[in-house]
Motif scaffolding. Structure first.
Motif, PDB file in Angstrom:
ATOM      1  N   LEU A  63       0.723  -1.312   0.104  1.00 14.34           N
ATOM      2  CA  LEU A  63      -0.095  -0.092  -0.075  1.00 14.34           C
ATOM      3  C   LEU A  63       0.841   1.224   0.083  1.00 14.34           C
ATOM      4  CD1 LEU A  63      -2.908  -1.113   2.464  1.00 14.34           C
ATOM      5  CD2 LEU A  63      -2.853  -0.685   0.120  1.00 14.34           C
ATOM      6  N   VAL A  64       2.150   1.304   0.644  1.00 19.37           N
ATOM      7  CA  VAL A  64       2.877   2.230   0.619  1.00 19.37           C
ATOM      8  C   VAL A  64       3.561   2.474  -0.674  1.00 19.37           C
ATOM      9  CG1 VAL A  64       5.263   3.242   1.522  1.00 19.37           C
ATOM     10  CG2 VAL A  64       3.356   2.020   3.110  1.00 19.37           C
ATOM     11  N   ASP A  65       3.840   1.506  -1.489  1.00 21.67           N
ATOM     12  CA  ASP A  65       4.162   1.594  -2.722  1.00 21.67           C
ATOM     13  C   ASP A  65       3.348   2.333  -3.681  1.00 21.67           C
ATOM     14  OD1 ASP A  65       6.761   0.520  -1.958  1.00 21.67           O
ATOM     15  OD2 ASP A  65       6.372  -1.314  -2.571  1.00 21.67           O
ATOM     16  N   GLU A  66       1.990   1.815  -3.548  1.00 18.78           N
ATOM     17  CA  GLU A  66       0.931   2.374  -4.325  1.00 18.78           C
ATOM     18  C   GLU A  66       0.664   3.854  -4.126  1.00 18.78           C
ATOM     19  OE1 GLU A  66      -2.675   0.267  -3.732  1.00 18.78           O
ATOM     20  OE2 GLU A  66      -1.762  -1.538  -4.137  1.00 18.78           O
ATOM     21  N   HIS A  67       0.844   4.125  -2.835  1.00 13.41           N
ATOM     22  CA  HIS A  67       0.618   5.660  -2.559  1.00 13.41           C
ATOM     23  C   HIS A  67       1.810   6.328  -3.135  1.00 13.41           C
ATOM     24  CE1 HIS A  67      -2.740   4.462   0.268  1.00 13.41           C
ATOM     25  NE2 HIS A  67      -3.108   5.742   0.424  1.00 13.41           N
ATOM     26  N   MET A  68       2.843   5.834  -3.004  1.00 16.32           N
ATOM     27  CA  MET A  68       4.117   6.448  -3.342  1.00 16.32           C
ATOM     28  C   MET A  68       3.895   7.110  -4.907  1.00 16.32           C
ATOM     29  SD  MET A  68       7.804   4.817  -2.215  1.00 16.32           S
ATOM     30  CE  MET A  68       7.915   3.582  -3.664  1.00 16.32           C
ATOM     31  N   LEU A  69       3.447   6.124  -5.710  1.00 22.19           N
ATOM     32  CA  LEU A  69       3.476   6.443  -7.089  1.00 22.19           C
ATOM     33  C   LEU A  69       2.132   7.453  -7.351  1.00 22.19           C
ATOM     34  CD1 LEU A  69       3.439   2.684  -8.218  1.00 22.19           C
ATOM     35  CD2 LEU A  69       5.415   4.368  -8.516  1.00 22.19           C
ATOM     36  N   ARG A  70       1.205   7.580  -6.603  1.00 20.49           N
ATOM     37  CA  ARG A  70       0.156   8.578  -6.742  1.00 20.49           C
ATOM     38  C   ARG A  70       0.447   9.957  -6.208  1.00 20.49           C
ATOM     39  NH1 ARG A  70      -4.873   4.720  -4.880  1.00 20.49           N
ATOM     40  NH2 ARG A  70      -3.482   5.028  -2.984  1.00 20.49           N
ATOM     41  N   THR A  71       1.323  10.114  -5.312  1.00 17.67           N
ATOM     42  CA  THR A  71       1.636  11.607  -4.875  1.00 17.67           C
ATOM     43  C   THR A  71       3.176  11.933  -4.859  1.00 17.67           C
ATOM     44  OG1 THR A  71       1.139  12.803  -2.993  1.00 17.67           O
ATOM     45  CG2 THR A  71       1.772  10.494  -2.579  1.00 17.67           C
ATOM     46  N   PRO A  72       3.545  13.145  -5.252  1.00 19.31           N
ATOM     47  CA  PRO A  72       4.730  13.558  -4.963  1.00 19.31           C
ATOM     48  C   PRO A  72       5.098  13.767  -3.477  1.00 19.31           C
ATOM     49  CG  PRO A  72       3.333  15.461  -5.623  1.00 19.31           C
ATOM     50  CD  PRO A  72       2.498  14.071  -5.448  1.00 19.31           C
ATOM     51  N   ASN A  73       4.531  13.574  -2.469  1.00 14.55           N
ATOM     52  CA  ASN A  73       4.658  13.850  -1.019  1.00 14.55           C
ATOM     53  C   ASN A  73       5.518  12.805  -0.595  1.00 14.55           C
ATOM     54  OD1 ASN A  73       3.095  16.269  -1.349  1.00 14.55           O
ATOM     55  ND2 ASN A  73       1.098  15.078  -0.756  1.00 14.55           N
ATOM     56  N   MET A  74       6.379  13.406   0.367  1.00 12.78           N
ATOM     57  CA  MET A  74       7.129  12.442   1.080  1.00 12.78           C
ATOM     58  C   MET A  74       6.470  11.814   2.400  1.00 12.78           C
ATOM     59  SD  MET A  74      10.763  14.575   0.940  1.00 12.78           S
ATOM     60  CE  MET A  74      12.000  12.910   1.352  1.00 12.78           C
ATOM     61  N   TYR A  75       5.498  12.600   2.792  1.00 15.92           N
ATOM     62  CA  TYR A  75       4.805  12.085   3.897  1.00 15.92           C
ATOM     63  C   TYR A  75       3.449  11.622   3.403  1.00 15.92           C
ATOM     64  CZ  TYR A  75       1.752  12.127   8.254  1.00 15.92           C
ATOM     65  OH  TYR A  75       1.094  11.972   9.255  1.00 15.92           O
ATOM     66  N   ASP A  80      -2.923   2.586   5.985  1.00 18.21           N
ATOM     67  CA  ASP A  80      -3.400   1.337   6.144  1.00 18.21           C
ATOM     68  C   ASP A  80      -4.118   1.293   7.562  1.00 18.21           C
ATOM     69  OD1 ASP A  80      -4.509  -1.169   5.661  1.00 18.21           O
ATOM     70  OD2 ASP A  80      -2.579  -2.265   6.014  1.00 18.21           O
ATOM     71  N   LYS A  81      -4.962   0.588   8.000  1.00 19.17           N
ATOM     72  CA  LYS A  81      -5.504   0.184   9.404  1.00 19.17           C
ATOM     73  C   LYS A  81      -5.508  -1.404   9.480  1.00 19.17           C
ATOM     74  CE  LYS A  81      -8.911   1.606  12.626  1.00 19.17           C
ATOM     75  NZ  LYS A  81      -8.625   1.009  13.602  1.00 19.17           N
ATOM     76  N   PHE A  82      -5.016  -1.812  10.523  1.00 15.35           N
ATOM     77  CA  PHE A  82      -5.290  -3.121  10.996  1.00 15.35           C
ATOM     78  C   PHE A  82      -5.580  -3.389  12.316  1.00 15.35           C
ATOM     79  CE2 PHE A  82      -3.462  -7.067  12.823  1.00 15.35           C
ATOM     80  CZ  PHE A  82      -4.096  -8.196  11.890  1.00 15.35           C
ATOM     81  N   ASN A  83      -6.849  -3.621  12.618  1.00 21.04           N
ATOM     82  CA  ASN A  83      -7.530  -3.622  13.951  1.00 21.04           C
ATOM     83  C   ASN A  83      -7.387  -2.274  14.497  1.00 21.04           C
ATOM     84  OD1 ASN A  83      -8.120  -6.548  13.603  1.00 21.04           O
ATOM     85  ND2 ASN A  83      -6.514  -7.298  14.837  1.00 21.04           N
ATOM     86  N   GLU A  84      -6.723  -2.174  15.673  1.00 19.76           N
ATOM     87  CA  GLU A  84      -6.705  -0.694  16.461  1.00 19.76           C
ATOM     88  C   GLU A  84      -5.394  -0.240  15.806  1.00 19.76           C
ATOM     89  OE1 GLU A  84      -4.163  -3.552  19.016  1.00 19.76           O
ATOM     90  OE2 GLU A  84      -6.052  -3.845  17.974  1.00 19.76           O
ATOM     91  N   TRP A  85      -4.619  -0.660  15.305  1.00 22.54           N
ATOM     92  CA  TRP A  85      -3.349  -0.081  14.602  1.00 22.54           C
ATOM     93  C   TRP A  85      -3.746   0.702  13.108  1.00 22.54           C
ATOM     94  CZ3 TRP A  85       0.705   0.078  17.821  1.00 22.54           C
ATOM     95  CH2 TRP A  85       0.668  -1.006  18.761  1.00 22.54           C
ATOM     96  N   VAL A  91       8.294   8.413   2.858  1.00 24.79           N
ATOM     97  CA  VAL A  91       9.178   8.031   1.811  1.00 24.79           C
ATOM     98  C   VAL A  91      10.351   9.024   1.546  1.00 24.79           C
ATOM     99  CG1 VAL A  91       9.492   6.839  -0.496  1.00 24.79           C
ATOM    100  CG2 VAL A  91       7.394   6.625   0.597  1.00 24.79           C
ATOM    101  N   THR A  92      11.554   8.226   1.486  1.00 25.83           N
ATOM    102  CA  THR A  92      12.752   9.176   1.597  1.00 25.83           C
ATOM    103  C   THR A  92      12.827   9.445  -0.003  1.00 25.83           C
ATOM    104  OG1 THR A  92      14.319   7.441   1.485  1.00 25.83           O
ATOM    105  CG2 THR A  92      13.808   8.365   3.537  1.00 25.83           C
ATOM    106  N   ARG A  95      14.171   6.470  -1.918  1.00 25.45           N
ATOM    107  CA  ARG A  95      12.914   5.365  -1.617  1.00 25.45           C
ATOM    108  C   ARG A  95      12.928   4.527  -0.483  1.00 25.45           C
ATOM    109  NH1 ARG A  95       9.319   7.853  -4.514  1.00 25.45           N
ATOM    110  NH2 ARG A  95       9.392   7.874  -6.941  1.00 25.45           N
ATOM    111  N   GLN A  96      13.604   4.753   0.577  1.00 24.81           N
ATOM    112  CA  GLN A  96      13.530   4.060   1.737  1.00 24.81           C
ATOM    113  C   GLN A  96      12.104   4.564   2.336  1.00 24.81           C
ATOM    114  OE1 GLN A  96      15.883   1.944   2.294  1.00 24.81           O
ATOM    115  NE2 GLN A  96      17.844   2.598   1.711  1.00 24.81           N
ATOM    116  N   ARG A  97      11.646   3.586   2.887  1.00 30.86           N
ATOM    117  CA  ARG A  97      10.254   3.744   3.566  1.00 30.86           C
ATOM    118  C   ARG A  97      10.285   3.646   5.143  1.00 30.86           C
ATOM    119  NH1 ARG A  97       8.835  -0.824  -0.158  1.00 30.86           N
ATOM    120  NH2 ARG A  97      10.795  -1.325   0.798  1.00 30.86           N
TER     121      ARG A  97
END
Length: 155
Positions: A63-75, A80-85, A91-92, A95-97
């Motif tokens: 999901l991070v990789d997908e978002h990375m391609l759609r926006t020029p923003n680093m932040y 994503d959300k998993f249960n309460e998390w 992204v630097t 391309r380090q995450r």
């Protein structure tokens, strides 16, 4: 009424605990650095939920990789959300995450933490004794992460 009181204490002590797990993920989806923070006043034991945190962070990488391609923003904010998390990402330029698992929404604090850790990461990468895409074992880097975690996340 006693049941509602018990639920309230459960939510206060566990769900709303202000727990954070930060990991820097390399180009080969390998963890380069990991640290946990908690605002509940208790020391975070590294093995309590480490494997679950690693699993959630790794599962969010696509999901991070997908978002990375759609926006020029680093932040990338919450990706994503998993249960309460919640899973937030940064992204630097190389391309380090940076992945942050957290149980409370703290967008400003997380953005500030990512910014400061990015600056610290750049200094680490510029160190001639550090090889890119290898685990970060610097005591100075660890101390900076702890300091910024207290300042922006659990302070």
């Amino acid at each position: 009424q006693a049941y509602n009181c018990l639920i309230h204490f459960y939510k206060r002590d566990f769900v709303m605990s202000g727990t954070y797990y930060f990991v820097i993920v390399g180009h080969n989806d390998n963890p380069l650095f990991e640290v946990e923070f908690s605002s509940s006043g208790r020391e975070v034991r590294k093995d309590d939920h480490r494997h679950l945190n690693q699993f959630i962070a790794h599962a969010a990488l696509d999901l991070v990789d997908e978002h990375m391609l759609r926006t020029p923003n680093m932040y990338l904010k919450i990706v994503d959300k998993f249960n309460e998390w919640f899973v937030s990402a940064f992204v630097t330029a190389s391309r380090q995450r940076f992945i942050m698992l957290h149980d409370l929404k703290n967008e400003d604090g997380i953005k500030s933490f990512f910014s400061e850790m990015y600056e610290t990461y750049i200094k680490q990468v510029m160190n001639p004794f550090y090889s890119i895409n290898t685990p970060i074992k610097s005591v100075h880097f660890e101390k900076k992460a702890q300091f910024y975690g207290r300042k922006f996340l659990t302070g």
